[in-house]
Structure formats: C-alpha cells, structure tokens
Design a protein around this motif. Structure first.
Motif, PDB file in Angstrom:
ATOM      1  N   PHE A   5       0.444  -0.996  -0.155  1.00 32.73           N
ATOM      2  CA  PHE A   5      -0.064   0.106  -0.421  1.00 32.73           C
ATOM      3  C   PHE A   5       0.702   0.979  -0.320  1.00 32.73           C
ATOM      4  O   PHE A   5       0.661   2.214  -1.064  1.00 32.73           O
ATOM      5  CB  PHE A   5      -1.245  -0.397   1.032  1.00 32.73           C
ATOM      6  N   ILE A   6       1.994   0.865   1.185  1.00 38.31           N
ATOM      7  CA  ILE A   6       2.892   2.286   0.951  1.00 38.31           C
ATOM      8  C   ILE A   6       3.647   1.550  -0.244  1.00 38.31           C
ATOM      9  O   ILE A   6       3.746   4.428  -0.517  1.00 38.31           O
ATOM     10  CB  ILE A   6       3.654   3.301   2.218  1.00 38.31           C
ATOM     11  N   ALA A   7       4.302   2.044  -0.833  1.00 36.87           N
ATOM     12  CA  ALA A   7       4.950   1.384  -2.246  1.00 36.87           C
ATOM     13  C   ALA A   7       4.073   2.235  -2.927  1.00 36.87           C
ATOM     14  O   ALA A   7       4.402   3.066  -3.775  1.00 36.87           O
ATOM     15  CB  ALA A   7       5.070   0.639  -2.672  1.00 36.87           C
ATOM     16  N   ILE A   8       2.545   1.048  -3.532  1.00 43.83           N
ATOM     17  CA  ILE A   8       1.820   2.022  -4.582  1.00 43.83           C
ATOM     18  C   ILE A   8       1.280   3.667  -4.430  1.00 43.83           C
ATOM     19  O   ILE A   8       2.077   4.610  -5.437  1.00 43.83           O
ATOM     20  CB  ILE A   8       0.726   1.382  -4.260  1.00 43.83           C
ATOM     21  N   LEU A   9       1.566   4.044  -2.873  1.00 45.06           N
ATOM     22  CA  LEU A   9       0.667   5.731  -2.794  1.00 45.06           C
ATOM     23  C   LEU A   9       1.925   6.162  -3.329  1.00 45.06           C
ATOM     24  O   LEU A   9       2.154   7.321  -3.534  1.00 45.06           O
ATOM     25  CB  LEU A   9       0.590   5.653  -1.719  1.00 45.06           C
ATOM     26  N   SER A  10       3.579   5.995  -2.635  1.00 41.97           N
ATOM     27  CA  SER A  10       4.668   6.873  -2.936  1.00 41.97           C
ATOM     28  C   SER A  10       4.607   7.041  -3.973  1.00 41.97           C
ATOM     29  O   SER A  10       5.005   7.828  -4.604  1.00 41.97           O
ATOM     30  CB  SER A  10       5.632   5.742  -2.226  1.00 41.97           C
ATOM     31  N   MET A  11       4.510   5.850  -4.996  1.00 46.00           N
ATOM     32  CA  MET A  11       5.401   5.816  -6.851  1.00 46.00           C
ATOM     33  C   MET A  11       4.078   6.793  -7.621  1.00 46.00           C
ATOM     34  O   MET A  11       4.577   7.696  -7.770  1.00 46.00           O
ATOM     35  CB  MET A  11       5.077   4.567  -7.385  1.00 46.00           C
ATOM     36  N   PHE A  12       2.674   6.791  -6.396  1.00 40.10           N
ATOM     37  CA  PHE A  12       1.755   7.933  -6.821  1.00 40.10           C
ATOM     38  C   PHE A  12       2.179   9.240  -6.975  1.00 40.10           C
ATOM     39  O   PHE A  12       1.762  10.094  -7.724  1.00 40.10           O
ATOM     40  CB  PHE A  12       0.378   7.029  -6.845  1.00 40.10           C
ATOM     41  N   VAL A  13       2.790   9.455  -5.374  1.00 40.80           N
ATOM     42  CA  VAL A  13       2.894  10.874  -5.585  1.00 40.80           C
ATOM     43  C   VAL A  13       4.337  11.392  -5.858  1.00 40.80           C
ATOM     44  O   VAL A  13       4.431  12.154  -6.506  1.00 40.80           O
ATOM     45  CB  VAL A  13       2.701  10.896  -3.986  1.00 40.80           C
ATOM     46  N   HIS A  48      11.365   7.206  -5.863  1.00 40.98           N
ATOM     47  CA  HIS A  48      12.288   5.850  -5.696  1.00 40.98           C
ATOM     48  C   HIS A  48      12.028   5.029  -4.869  1.00 40.98           C
ATOM     49  O   HIS A  48      11.924   3.857  -4.599  1.00 40.98           O
ATOM     50  CB  HIS A  48      13.671   6.830  -5.560  1.00 40.98           C
ATOM     51  N   VAL A  49      11.580   5.860  -3.173  1.00 43.98           N
ATOM     52  CA  VAL A  49      11.245   4.957  -2.849  1.00 43.98           C
ATOM     53  C   VAL A  49      10.367   3.678  -2.688  1.00 43.98           C
ATOM     54  O   VAL A  49      10.351   2.464  -2.262  1.00 43.98           O
ATOM     55  CB  VAL A  49      11.167   6.286  -0.338  1.00 43.98           C
ATOM     56  N   GLY A  50       9.018   4.528  -2.966  1.00 48.64           N
ATOM     57  CA  GLY A  50       8.213   4.025  -3.323  1.00 48.64           C
ATOM     58  C   GLY A  50       8.690   2.781  -3.879  1.00 48.64           C
ATOM     59  O   GLY A  50       8.544   1.641  -3.676  1.00 48.64           O
ATOM     60  N   PHE A  51       9.839   2.614  -5.560  1.00 47.72           N
ATOM     61  CA  PHE A  51      10.164   1.832  -6.360  1.00 47.72           C
ATOM     62  C   PHE A  51      10.859   0.402  -5.307  1.00 47.72           C
ATOM     63  O   PHE A  51      10.465  -0.236  -5.688  1.00 47.72           O
ATOM     64  CB  PHE A  51      10.957   2.208  -7.079  1.00 47.72           C
ATOM     65  N   VAL A  52      12.010   1.253  -4.306  1.00 50.33           N
ATOM     66  CA  VAL A  52      12.820   0.366  -3.774  1.00 50.33           C
ATOM     67  C   VAL A  52      11.751  -0.394  -2.592  1.00 50.33           C
ATOM     68  O   VAL A  52      11.882  -1.917  -2.400  1.00 50.33           O
ATOM     69  CB  VAL A  52      13.646   0.630  -2.796  1.00 50.33           C
ATOM     70  N   LEU A  53      10.397   0.029  -2.215  1.00 46.32           N
ATOM     71  CA  LEU A  53       9.623  -0.538  -1.437  1.00 46.32           C
ATOM     72  C   LEU A  53       9.128  -1.662  -2.573  1.00 46.32           C
ATOM     73  O   LEU A  53       8.782  -2.788  -1.568  1.00 46.32           O
ATOM     74  CB  LEU A  53       8.127   0.227  -0.965  1.00 46.32           C
ATOM     75  N   VAL A  54       8.752  -1.424  -3.137  1.00 52.04           N
ATOM     76  CA  VAL A  54       8.154  -2.541  -4.078  1.00 52.04           C
ATOM     77  C   VAL A  54       8.959  -4.164  -4.057  1.00 52.04           C
ATOM     78  O   VAL A  54       9.095  -5.010  -4.138  1.00 52.04           O
ATOM     79  CB  VAL A  54       8.221  -2.344  -6.112  1.00 52.04           C
ATOM     80  N   GLY A  55      10.595  -3.276  -4.419  1.00 50.98           N
ATOM     81  CA  GLY A  55      11.352  -4.723  -3.549  1.00 50.98           C
ATOM     82  C   GLY A  55      11.480  -5.267  -2.934  1.00 50.98           C
ATOM     83  O   GLY A  55      11.283  -7.088  -2.752  1.00 50.98           O
ATOM     84  N   LEU A  56      11.530  -4.823  -1.607  1.00 54.39           N
ATOM     85  CA  LEU A  56      11.124  -5.269   0.276  1.00 54.39           C
ATOM     86  C   LEU A  56       9.338  -5.904  -0.198  1.00 54.39           C
ATOM     87  O   LEU A  56       9.261  -7.030   0.579  1.00 54.39           O
ATOM     88  CB  LEU A  56      10.662  -3.779   1.099  1.00 54.39           C
ATOM     89  N   ALA A  57       8.677  -4.993  -0.489  1.00 52.72           N
ATOM     90  CA  ALA A  57       6.941  -6.301  -0.559  1.00 52.72           C
ATOM     91  C   ALA A  57       7.073  -7.721  -1.182  1.00 52.72           C
ATOM     92  O   ALA A  57       6.885  -8.702  -0.616  1.00 52.72           O
ATOM     93  CB  ALA A  57       6.261  -5.387  -1.521  1.00 52.72           C
ATOM     94  N   ALA A  58       7.977  -8.076  -1.824  1.00 57.88           N
ATOM     95  CA  ALA A  58       8.446  -9.349  -2.153  1.00 57.88           C
ATOM     96  C   ALA A  58       8.909  -9.786  -1.364  1.00 57.88           C
ATOM     97  O   ALA A  58       7.998 -11.220  -1.146  1.00 57.88           O
ATOM     98  CB  ALA A  58       9.304  -9.656  -4.054  1.00 57.88           C
ATOM     99  N   GLY A  59       9.244  -9.546  -0.481  1.00 58.16           N
ATOM    100  CA  GLY A  59       9.907 -10.300   0.926  1.00 58.16           C
ATOM    101  C   GLY A  59      11.122 -11.684   0.445  1.00 58.16           C
ATOM    102  O   GLY A  59      10.768 -11.821   1.215  1.00 58.16           O
TER     103      GLY A  59
END
Lengths: 484, 203
Positions: free
Chosen positions: A279-287, A309-320
């Motif tokens: 959720f925060i990754a999507i929001l960060s990428m949008f904003v 960029h933080v949003g993109f990095v969190l995409v990688g983290l979301a994969a876990g």
C-alpha cells in the motif's frame, strides 16, 4: 558479573565517534572557523572507517554487546554505501558553504555523528539499539536542517522536521513497546523463534498493531507516503548541501534498516506486513510521479523524486524474498550515485552571485556548460529508467522480484508510474537542450564537483557493461537475511 | 487494601492535576500542576517498589525540568491565552478521535495474550527485592549488559549539546564581558590617578 564484549565488530563506529570528538575539540580550541580543514579530516575519517568496515566484516556473521549489534555482509554492504554517500556529499558541500559564508566546523562533525547513527541503525539487532541509532542520526539531521539559522526557511524546515520526526519516533517506540509486551524481548533474534520453527505462534492483535506502528514510524524516516509531508518543505528549506546529504545517506540507511526489521524479526509474518508495504509503495510511487510534475523548484522536485524512488525500493521489499532484498540493495547503490551526481549539478547552479533553484534556470545549459548538461542528461535518463542506463536495471531487479513473488499488480503500477515520472525527468533535459538561455551560470565547479559528476556519470553509463561486482555482492548481502 | 487506596489516590490526583495542566489559564499554575503530577507519578513508582525511579523522577523532573519550565514561562513574553484560542474549535474533532483511539486500545488490550513460553524469552528478568536493591539492579544492567546503549545515549546527548550551541550561540562584536582574571589583577596604579589640583584652577 563482569561481562566483556568483543569490540572488533564495532571498530568502525568506535573510530568514527572518536574522530568526531577529536575534531570537535580541535574545532573548539582553534582561533579560526577551521571549516575546510575539519571537513577534509572528516572525509578522511569516513574513508578510513570504510576501510575498517571492509577489514572487519568477513563472510561470517558477528554479534557483540549481548547480541545487540550485528556485523554481517548485509551490514558491510549498507555501511559502505552510507559512508560513500556521506563522504561524497561532504566533499561537495565545501565550496558551496564557503561561498555562502556558512562554513562552520560543526557541519562536518554533525555529518560524522549522523553517519555513526546510520551505521548503528544498519547494525542494530535489537529494537532499543535501533531506536538509539535512529535518534542519533535524526537529531544530527534536525540540527543540520536548521544549519542556516539566519534564514527563516531553514529554521522552519528544521523545526518542522524536528516536531514531525519526534512524533514518528514516538509512534515507533509505541509499536516497539507493544511488541515487547507480547514477546518479553526487544531482540531481533527472539521474534523469529516465536513465529518460526515447528510450532509458530499466532500473532496477537496487539502485536500486529505494534508492527503497524513500527512500520509507520520507519515510513516517516524514509519519507514514504502517507508520511511524506515534511520532505518537500525540508528539502527546499535546508541549505542545498544539507539537502543533498539528506537525499542520499540517511535515506539509504533508513531503507536498509526497514528491510532488516521487516525481513529479520518479522520475517515469518510476511503475510501480515506485505499488504501494508504494498500500500505505501503504491502511494509513494503515485505521489512521486504526479506531484512532481507541477514543481518549479528543483529541490522540491528532487524531494518528490526521492519519494517516488522510495516507492520503487519498497516494491522490492514487498516481494519479501532474497531476490527482492538484492533488488533493494542494487537499487539503493544506483540511487546513491544518481542522486549525488544530480545534486552536484544543482550545487553548481549559480548566477549573479547567488544560488538559483528554479528548474527554468537550467535553460540553455547545453550551450553554456555542455559537459554539465551532458552529465545531467545522463543522470535524468537514468532516473527515468531508460535502458541501458543504470537506473533501468535498478527498477528491473525490484520489479522482477515482485513478479516472481506473484505481485503482478504492484509491478504493473510500478512500471506505469515510472512512465509518468519520466515526463518530468525528460522535461529537464528538454529545458537544458532546447530552451533559450536566460542567464548563464557562473563557473563555480571545483575539483570535487567535477570528480563527483564524472564518477556518477561513469557509474550510470558503465553499470550495464559491468554489473557483476555489484550484483554478486548485493546477492551475498541479501542472502545473509535468509538463513537456509 | 491500603495499598489499593493509596494507588487510587495517587492515580486520581495525577490525572486530575494532568487535566489542570492544560486547563488552567495561568501558565505558572500549569507548571505547578505539572510538578504535582510528577510527585504523584513518583508515588506510583514507590508503590511498585521502584524507589530509585521515584527519587530520580523527583530529582530530575521536579528539580530540574519543571524549574526550567517555570523559568521559561516567566522569562518569555508569550501570550498563552492567544495560543489557546482555537482549542474550543478543535475540541469536538479531537474528542471524537481520542474516543475512537481509546476504544481501539481497549479492544487491543482486552484480550491480551503473551507469546508462548514468554518467561524463557524475557531479556533481563528483574531480580527480587531480597536479592539486590533496585538501584543496584539498574546499575548492573545499565553498565554491563546495556553498556552499548548507555554509551550511545551519551553520544546522542553530546549531539544535542552541539546542536544547541551551534543554533543559538552568536558571537557579537562589542559586547562587554567580565574577565575575572583581568579584573582581579587590576591594581590601584592602573585605575587611580592622583593629581594636584591647584586652588582656583581646573584640571
């Protein structure tokens, strides 16, 4: 009763703290301001600490202070990034601060203390150690934000950062207290024992609330949406060298810490936190993509760009997964060089004897300063993620990890927002190459600036041809967090 | 029984004086109520058997922090009535949010369970009072097991000090400062001049 601790793993931090204190004493007893020489010594100390990190960290995982401090190859990778980021931004700031008559010896010392805080965060293996490292870093950053105390904007930035940062720290601590209340321990080693193993316990509702509070507190520190409001104001208000420091080292350290906390103690609860991170990754990428379009100030633009960029990095983290963490580390390493280079260009934006910050001030840069324009163009193409530049590969690895983990929607949204964000990166190139020059910049680029620009351009251009070292070391670092 | 009564007395007084801190019009009264809150909290600590924390609370918070607050309130010319102007306007929203949070917390803590085998996981089990006094127990933890955290806190405080000095210390030219050594070293010869004044004339 007496316990002895192995001090070898903390040698780099110990060295940096002592160096900072020695420089502080030297600075206090000097007659002049001593800004230039203190900064050079501080940079040398950071280089020495990087060598120490390299020497101390082996393939083996070492812990000390009763397991509160951990030194593994993940920490080595992250600490080297942080030290390189801090040293480069400190080197870039010298000429700027001297020109603006802001040079004071406390500046490099605060950067040193902030760097120590970041290294403590990266090596934290306990929530209290994490909190203290975070506070050491944040407190130094609050002061640095208000560094130009005679400017209303800088003071406002510092105060805003301080108040909101304290709130975030409070949330983090509250979350930690809930987790502690459930498990009776703050150590990162204990939680996997509760939720992993043969008889995993079901997390209690209060524990989940604690986890969410911890995520909220950490999300503030990495300026992920919806905890990003401070970022544009602080980036704009703080003196530009301080902004460049903010955008690089602390962000990397906080993201690495975020990764360690999520994957380490909460690793077995990936189903619980994945949706929050997504959720925060999507929001960060949008904003990051849409809010940046309307900006006219380049520092604000960089703030929104960093949120994206933080949003993109969190995409990688979301994969876990281990691949996801590897993607995070590769992205951060590339992000480090892209940002340092871009800020080197921004620091050179001067006309009529004062600093300019408008995006339109870049007009016609290709005719007045062709090399600088070329650097900026390469960096912007890379940030937009256009192959074959490094930025593309950073995005490639995080999206690939997300797809492999089955997060197709997240990866698709990531690709779409990165297309949107390409608009404002390319607009800068268009302004530099196709608009008429209004007022050419003064020639201010010193040797440090030129070197930083050359280095970052080289990394961005050559990564495609030589990705091996970074990829393998990031892979080794990521695998530490996933013991087989 | 008596312990419970004393607990409710301290707790009730702490909450009441806490409310008075934000409700009273005069900021000096607010600070005094704050001091009362601290004393009640110290009393609660005593009931828990944490006499060291109780004393530290009184010494640090009442002795230093609250006095500093009083000092600031009296020194600075802040119009507190004006600062509080919007309170009534925001009160309903704040009260609703507070209520929601309270309900959420109640739900959360209502069915609190601990991790299985939590006793085995506890980091630093508190020794019973007949083994060591709690000053001793705290000291042992702080300076041995948690030495790293203790030193880190020290560095944080150092940064706070550097920051305060950096942001507020200004070197103004032309300020007359006391130089004790010079002042003491003055002799009559440096400062007093004896002249003969002729009668009928000036100097």
């Amino acid at each position: 009763m007496s316990e002895t601790f192995d001090l070898i793993p903390v040698l780099p931090e110990l060295f940096l703290v002592l160096a900072a204190m020695a420089l502080l004493m030297a600075g206090v007893f000097r007659k002049d301001e001593g800004f230039g020489s203190t900064t050079s010594l501080a940079i040398m100390a950071m280089v020495a600490a990087a060598v120490l990190v390299w020497a101390v960290g082996g393939d083996e995982r070492q812990t000390t202070f009763g397991g509160m401090f951990v030194m593994d190859s993940f920490a080595v990778f992250a600490k080297l990034m942080v030290l390189v980021g801090s040293a480069l931004t400190a080197a870039m700031s010298v000429s700027f601060l001297e020109r603006e008559k802001l040079g004071r010896f406390e500046y490099p010392i605060l950067i040193l203390f902030a760097t120590v805080g970041m290294m403590m965060m990266i090596s934290a293996n306990d929530f209290i150690a994490l909190y203290l490292g975070l506070e050491l870093q944040s407190l130094s950053l609050y002061v640095l934000a208000a560094y130009n105390r005679d400017s209303v904007r800088a003071t406002e930035a510092g105060l805003k950062y301080f108040v909101l940062g304290s709130l975030a720290s409070g949330m983090l601590l509250y979350g930690v207290s809930l987790v502690y209340g459930f498990s009776g321990s703050t150590s990162f080693e204990v939680l996997p024992r509760i939720f992993g193993g043969d008889h995993p316990a079901a997390p209690h509702l209060g524990f989940i609330a604690g986890l969410v509070f911890i995520i909220a507190g950490l999300a503030f520190k990495i300026s992920a949406v919806p905890f990003h409001m401070w970022t544009p104001d602080v980036y704009e208000g703080a003196p530009t060298p301080v902004t460049s420091f903010f955008a690089v080292a602390p962000k990397i350290a906080a993201l690495v810490l975020f990764t360690r906390v999520m994957v380490g103690p909460f690793g077995d609860l990936v189903d619980q936190w994945r949706q929050v991170i997504t959720f925060i990754a999507i929001l960060s990428m949008f904003v990051g993509a849409f809010a940046a379009i309307v900006q006219t100030n380049i520092k604000r633009l960089m703030a929104y760009s960093s949120i994206g960029h933080v949003g993109f990095v969190l995409v990688g983290l979301a994969a876990g997964t281990a691949d996801g963490v590897q993607g995070v580390l590769v992205y951060l390493a590339i992000y480090l060089f892209m940002n340092v280079g871009t800020f080197a260009v921004i620091l050179c934006m001067r006309s009529k004897g004062r600093m300019v910050e408008g995006i339109d001030d870049l007009a016609g840069l290709s005719r007045t300063h062709p090399l600088m324009a070329l650097t900026m163009a390469a960096l912007m193409f890379s940030m937009a993620g256009i192959p074959p530049l490094a930025g593309f590969w950073g995005k490639f690895y995080v999206f690939k990890a997300a797809v492999d983990a089955g997060l197709f929607t997240l990866a698709i949204i990531g690709v779409l927002t990165s297309v949107v964000s390409a608009f404002y990166y390319l607009r800068i190139i268009k302004i530099m190459y196709f608009d008429e020059a209004i007022e050419p910049f003064e020639r201010v680029s010193g040797r440090a600036m030129g070197m930083v620009m050359a280095l970052s351009t080289a990394v961005v251009l050559l990564f495609t041809f030589l990705p091996g070292p970074l990829l393998t070391s990031a892979k080794a670092a990521a695998s530490v967090l996933f013991p087989q | 029984m008596i312990a419970a009564l004393i607990f409710y007395m301290f707790a009730g007084l702490a909450v009441a004086s806490g409310v008075m801190v934000i409700a009273s019009r005069n900021p000096v009264h607010s600070v005094l109520f704050l001091i009362l809150t601290f004393f009640n909290a110290a009393g609660l600590f005593l009931l828990l058997g944490a006499e060291f924390l109780a004393m530290v609370l009184v010494v640090v918070y009442v002795g230093a922090v609250a006095v500093l607050f009083l000092f600031v309130v009296m020194m600075l010319d802040i119009n507190f009535v004006k600062l509080k102007e919007g309170v009534l306007q925001y009160l309903p929203t704040g009260a609703v949010i507070g209520l929601i949070l309270l309900v959420e917390l109640a739900v959360m803590f209502g069915g609190w369970t601990f991790a299985p085998d939590v006793e085995a996981l506890v980091m630093a089990p508190a020794p019973t009072a007949d083994q060591v006094s709690n000053t001793d127990a705290l000291g042992r933890l702080l300076y041995t097991t948690y030495a790293y955290l203790f030193q880190a806190s020290g560095v944080i405080l150092l940064v706070a000090m550097i920051g305060t000095i950096m942001l507020t210390l200004r070197r103004r030219p032309g300020v007359r400062k006391q130089k004790i050594a010079d002042q003491i070293a003055r002799t009559g010869k440096d400062s007093v001049e004896i002249r003969k004044v002729p009668s009928g004339g000036g100097i």
